[in-house]
Write a protein that holds these residues in place. Structure first.
Motif, PDB file in Angstrom:
ATOM      1  N   MET A 149      33.967  39.918  26.126  1.00  0.00           N
ATOM      2  CA  MET A 149      34.687  40.011  27.384  1.00  0.00           C
ATOM      3  C   MET A 149      34.429  38.805  28.270  1.00  0.00           C
ATOM      4  N   ASP A 150      33.240  38.225  28.173  1.00  0.00           N
ATOM      5  CA  ASP A 150      32.956  37.041  28.982  1.00  0.00           C
ATOM      6  C   ASP A 150      33.789  35.839  28.513  1.00  0.00           C
ATOM      7  N   THR A 151      33.951  35.704  27.198  1.00  0.00           N
ATOM      8  CA  THR A 151      34.775  34.607  26.679  1.00  0.00           C
ATOM      9  C   THR A 151      36.245  34.815  27.018  1.00  0.00           C
ATOM     10  N   LEU A 152      36.714  36.049  26.897  1.00  0.00           N
ATOM     11  CA  LEU A 152      38.103  36.338  27.254  1.00  0.00           C
ATOM     12  C   LEU A 152      38.347  36.102  28.738  1.00  0.00           C
ATOM     13  N   THR A 153      37.387  36.455  29.577  1.00  0.00           N
ATOM     14  CA  THR A 153      37.546  36.245  31.017  1.00  0.00           C
ATOM     15  C   THR A 153      37.590  34.756  31.349  1.00  0.00           C
ATOM     16  N   LEU A 154      36.784  33.955  30.655  1.00  0.00           N
ATOM     17  CA  LEU A 154      36.830  32.513  30.869  1.00  0.00           C
ATOM     18  C   LEU A 154      38.194  31.947  30.477  1.00  0.00           C
ATOM     19  N   ALA A 155      38.733  32.415  29.355  1.00  0.00           N
ATOM     20  CA  ALA A 155      40.071  31.968  28.946  1.00  0.00           C
ATOM     21  C   ALA A 155      41.127  32.432  29.935  1.00  0.00           C
ATOM     22  N   ARG A 156      40.955  33.611  30.501  1.00  0.00           N
ATOM     23  CA  ARG A 156      41.886  34.102  31.521  1.00  0.00           C
ATOM     24  C   ARG A 156      41.818  33.245  32.779  1.00  0.00           C
ATOM     25  N   PHE A 157      40.643  32.778  33.128  1.00  0.00           N
ATOM     26  CA  PHE A 157      40.506  31.896  34.282  1.00  0.00           C
ATOM     27  C   PHE A 157      41.263  30.588  34.061  1.00  0.00           C
ATOM     28  N   PHE A 158      41.121  30.015  32.868  1.00  0.00           N
ATOM     29  CA  PHE A 158      41.861  28.796  32.543  1.00  0.00           C
ATOM     30  C   PHE A 158      43.370  29.046  32.586  1.00  0.00           C
ATOM     31  N   CYS A 159      43.791  30.179  32.044  1.00  0.00           N
ATOM     32  CA  CYS A 159      45.216  30.486  31.975  1.00  0.00           C
ATOM     33  C   CYS A 159      45.802  30.728  33.366  1.00  0.00           C
ATOM     34  N   GLU A 160      45.026  31.378  34.222  1.00  0.00           N
ATOM     35  CA  GLU A 160      45.519  31.650  35.576  1.00  0.00           C
ATOM     36  C   GLU A 160      45.556  30.372  36.409  1.00  0.00           C
ATOM     37  N   MET A 161      44.616  29.483  36.180  1.00  0.00           N
ATOM     38  CA  MET A 161      44.646  28.204  36.887  1.00  0.00           C
ATOM     39  C   MET A 161      45.853  27.370  36.457  1.00  0.00           C
ATOM     40  N   SER A 162      46.279  27.547  35.220  1.00  0.00           N
ATOM     41  CA  SER A 162      47.422  26.772  34.733  1.00  0.00           C
ATOM     42  C   SER A 162      48.726  27.190  35.395  1.00  0.00           C
ATOM     43  N   LEU A 163      48.762  28.364  36.026  1.00  0.00           N
ATOM     44  CA  LEU A 163      49.982  28.819  36.670  1.00  0.00           C
ATOM     45  C   LEU A 163      50.382  27.909  37.833  1.00  0.00           C
ATOM     46  N   MET A 164      49.405  27.298  38.469  1.00  0.00           N
ATOM     47  CA  MET A 164      49.702  26.464  39.631  1.00  0.00           C
ATOM     48  C   MET A 164      50.080  25.044  39.255  1.00  0.00           C
ATOM     49  N   GLU A 165      49.959  24.678  37.988  1.00  0.00           N
ATOM     50  CA  GLU A 165      50.268  23.325  37.551  1.00  0.00           C
ATOM     51  C   GLU A 165      51.718  23.270  37.091  1.00  0.00           C
ATOM     52  N   VAL A 166      52.542  22.550  37.796  1.00  0.00           N
ATOM     53  CA  VAL A 166      53.962  22.483  37.465  1.00  0.00           C
ATOM     54  C   VAL A 166      54.199  21.718  36.168  1.00  0.00           C
ATOM     55  N   ALA A 167      53.264  20.875  35.785  1.00  0.00           N
ATOM     56  CA  ALA A 167      53.428  20.125  34.538  1.00  0.00           C
ATOM     57  C   ALA A 167      53.315  21.022  33.308  1.00  0.00           C
ATOM     58  N   LEU A 168      52.710  22.206  33.457  1.00  0.00           N
ATOM     59  CA  LEU A 168      52.543  23.130  32.338  1.00  0.00           C
ATOM     60  C   LEU A 168      53.623  24.213  32.311  1.00  0.00           C
ATOM     61  N   VAL A 169      54.622  24.086  33.154  1.00  0.00           N
ATOM     62  CA  VAL A 169      55.689  25.089  33.184  1.00  0.00           C
ATOM     63  C   VAL A 169      56.468  25.095  31.881  1.00  0.00           C
ATOM     64  N   SER A 170      56.654  23.941  31.279  1.00  0.00           N
ATOM     65  CA  SER A 170      57.462  23.839  30.057  1.00  0.00           C
ATOM     66  C   SER A 170      56.723  24.273  28.799  1.00  0.00           C
ATOM     67  N   VAL A 171      55.418  24.550  28.896  1.00  0.00           N
ATOM     68  CA  VAL A 171      54.632  24.957  27.722  1.00  0.00           C
ATOM     69  C   VAL A 171      54.902  26.432  27.424  1.00  0.00           C
ATOM     70  N   ARG A 172      55.152  26.728  26.175  1.00  0.00           N
ATOM     71  CA  ARG A 172      55.381  28.113  25.785  1.00  0.00           C
ATOM     72  C   ARG A 172      54.134  28.954  25.983  1.00  0.00           C
ATOM     73  N   GLY A 173      54.343  30.230  26.270  1.00  0.00           N
ATOM     74  CA  GLY A 173      53.221  31.112  26.580  1.00  0.00           C
ATOM     75  C   GLY A 173      52.231  31.257  25.442  1.00  0.00           C
ATOM     76  N   SER A 174      52.713  31.349  24.214  1.00  0.00           N
ATOM     77  CA  SER A 174      51.801  31.493  23.075  1.00  0.00           C
ATOM     78  C   SER A 174      50.969  30.235  22.870  1.00  0.00           C
ATOM     79  N   LEU A 175      51.563  29.075  23.071  1.00  0.00           N
ATOM     80  CA  LEU A 175      50.823  27.829  22.917  1.00  0.00           C
ATOM     81  C   LEU A 175      49.814  27.649  24.051  1.00  0.00           C
TER      82      LEU A 175
END
Length: 417
Positions: free
Chosen positions: A307-333
Motif C-alpha cells: 500500500m505504501d508503494t501504491l500510494t507513492l505511485a498515486r502521488f506521482f499520478c495525481e501530481m501529473s494532473l496539473m501538468e498540461v504537457a502530460l494531457v496527451s499521454v494515455r492513462g494506461s501509459l
C-alpha cells in the motif's frame, strides 16, 4: 428552495370518485351477476379459449420446414383429422370391450415397438458447437495469472478482469488529447493548475472517490479542447465536471447546492445546470473516459505492490494532473510510468515481464514519460499549489510527499535494462 423528493401531491377524495353520467344516480351498488348479458361474448382466458384451441394454428420457427415437407408429401391417404377421429373411435371401443389384462398387453407391445427409436436417440452423439477461432479466449500463462487467487470472489470478476482492462486500453484511442492551450485565448497552464488544485480540495472536503477527481479532470480537458472558455467561467466548468463525475462514480453524490456553496455563491443554480447540459452535449454524453487511476491499481496488483508503494505511485499520478504537457499521454501509459517510478524509488526493481504482459508496454515505451515525471517532481514547488503535497504528507498516505526523489543516474540505469 429545492423540491422535496419522494412526495406526491395529495389526492382528494373527490378526485378519486368516478364521474357520473347524466342518466346515473347515486345509490347503493347492486352486485352484478356472473352470467353475461344476452348476446355478449363469453369470458376468455388470457391467450385463447380452450374450447376453440383446436382451431388456432401456432407457427413456430423450427416447424416451418416440417410443415412444408408435409404439404409436399400429399397422397390419397385420409387426412390427419380423419385418422385421429377413427383412431379415437377405435381406441374407445376397444377400451370399453377389452379386459384390463388385454389393455396391459397392448401397452407392453407399444413400449417394445417404441424402444428401438428411443435407443437410437440416446445413442446419437450430442451436437458439438465449435466456437470460431476469433472468439476463442487465449490461454493466459500461469505465471501471469494474477486473478487466480480471486477465483471464488465474483466481485473481482477473475474470469474476465484482464478483458475489462484490455477493453479500456482500446477505448483510450477514442479519447486522445493534445495541447489545447493555443485555442484558449484567455487561459494559460497556470490557471488550469490552480483549478485542478482547487478540485483536489473539493474531493477531500466532500470525501469523494479518487476516480471522481480523475474523471472530472478528464472531462474538463476534453471540454476545453473543443470549446473556448473565459477565465471567469473556469471555476464553473470545474465544479460542474465534478458534479457530473460524482453522479457517475459516487453512491451518494453531492447536490447542486453543495457545489454552489463551495463556489461561494459566485454562480446561480441555472448557470451550473446550463453548464452541465452544455458539457454533456459537447462530449456527446460519452463520459466513460478511461482514467489512469484504474490502470494504476491494476498494474500494482500485478507486482503485489504494498500500500505504501501504491500510494507513492498515486502521488506521482495525481501530481501529473496539473501538468498540461502530460494531457496527451494515455492513462494506461501514465499509470505504468508512475508505478515504475515508485518501484525504483522504493528500490523494488524495474519493469517486469508480468507488467509488460498486462500493460502491453515495454520499457522503451514507458521511459520518456518517467523522465518527464521526474523532471516535473524535481522542480521547486509552487506556494500557490499545495493541495496535493499537503494531502500526501498526511500519515494516512504514509507521508509519501516527503520522500526524497530517486537520482537521475539510478533511474537511467533501470530504464536502460
Amino acid at each position: 428552495m429545492p423540491l422535496l423528493r419522494g412526495k406526491k401531491p395529495a389526492v382528494t377524495a373527490r378526485s378519486k370518485m368516478p364521474k357520473l353520467s347524466e342518466n346515473q344516480e347515486e345509490g347503493p351498488q347492486v352486485k352484478r351477476s356472473s352470467s353475461p348479458p344476452h348476446g355478449a361474448p363469453k369470458k376468455r382466458t388470457a391467450f385463447i379459449d380452450i374450447t376453440n384451441a383446436h382451431k388456432v394454428q401456432i407457427s413456430l420457427p423450427g416447424r416451418k420446414k416440417e410443415a412444408a415437407k408435409k404439404q409436399v408429401k400429399k397422397t390419397s391417404a385420409p387426412s390427419v383429422s380423419t385418422k385421429n377421429h377413427d383412431n379415437l373411435t377405435k381406441s374407445s371401443s376397444e377400451s370399453s370391450e377389452g379386459s384390463p389384462a388385454e389393455r396391459e398387453t397392448s401397452d407392453a407391445e407399444e413400449e417394445e415397438a417404441a424402444a428401438p427409436v428411443e435407443e437410437l436417440v440416446a445413442a446419437a452423439p450430442p451436437a458439438v458447437c465449435q466456437v470460431p477461432a476469433r472468439h476463442q479466449k487465449q490461454q493466459m500463462p500461469a505465471e501471469f495469472d494474477v486473478d487466480a487467487e480471486n477465483a471464488g470472489d465474483c466481485y473481482m470478476c477473475p474470469e474476465y478482469a484482464k478483458d475489462i482492462f484490455d477493453y479500456l486500453k482500446q477505448r483510450e484511442e477514442t479519447f486522445v488529447l493534445c495541447n489545447y492551450m493555443p485555442v484558449q485565448p484567455s487561459l494559460n497552464p497556470e490557471m488550469r493548475a490552480i483549478l485542478i488544485d482547487w478540485l483536489v480540495e473539493v474531493q477531500e472536503n466532500f470525501e469523494l472517490y479518487h476516480e471522481t477527481l480523475y474523471l472530472a479532470v478528464k472531462m474538463t480537458d476534453h471540454y476545453l479542447a473543443k470549446t473556448p472558455v473565459h477565465r471567469e467561467l473556469l471555476q464553473l466548468l470545474g465544479s460542474t465536471t465534478m458534479l457530473i463525475a460524482s453522479k457517475f462514480e459516487e453512491c451518494s453524490p453531492p447536490c447542486v447546492d453543495d457545489f454552489l456553496y463551495i463556489c461561494d455563491d459566485a454562480y446561480k443554480r441555472e448557470e451550473i445546470i446550463s453548464m452541465e447540459a452544455n458539457i454533456l452535449q459537447t462530449l456527446s454524453f460519452d463520459i466513460n473516459i478511461p482514467i489512469p487511476y484504474r490502470f494504476l491499481r491494476r498494474y500494482a496488483k500485478c507486482v503485489s505492490a504494498g500500500m505504501d508503494t501504491l500510494t507513492l505511485a498515486r502521488f506521482f499520478c495525481e501530481m501529473s494532473l496539473m501538468e498540461v504537457a502530460l494531457v496527451s499521454v494515455r492513462g494506461s501509459l501514465l499509470a505504468s510510468a508512475c508505478l515504475l517510478l515508485a518501484l525504483v524509488t522504493r528500490d523494488l526493481g524495474g519493469w517486469s515481464p508480468i507488467l509488460e504482459y498486462h500493460s502491453g508496454y515495454q520499457v522503451l515505451d514507458v521511459a520518456p514519460v518517467v523522465r518527464n515525471l521526474r523532471e516535473m517532481l524535481s522542480a521547486p514547488p509552487d506556494d500557490k499549489l499545495k493541495a496535493i503535497r499537503n494531502k500526501y504528507s498526511h500519515k494516512v498516505f504514509f507521508e509519501v510527499a516527503s520522500l526524497p526523489l530517486v537520482s537521475g543516474d539510478m533511474l537511467e540505469e533501470v530504464l536502460s535494462q
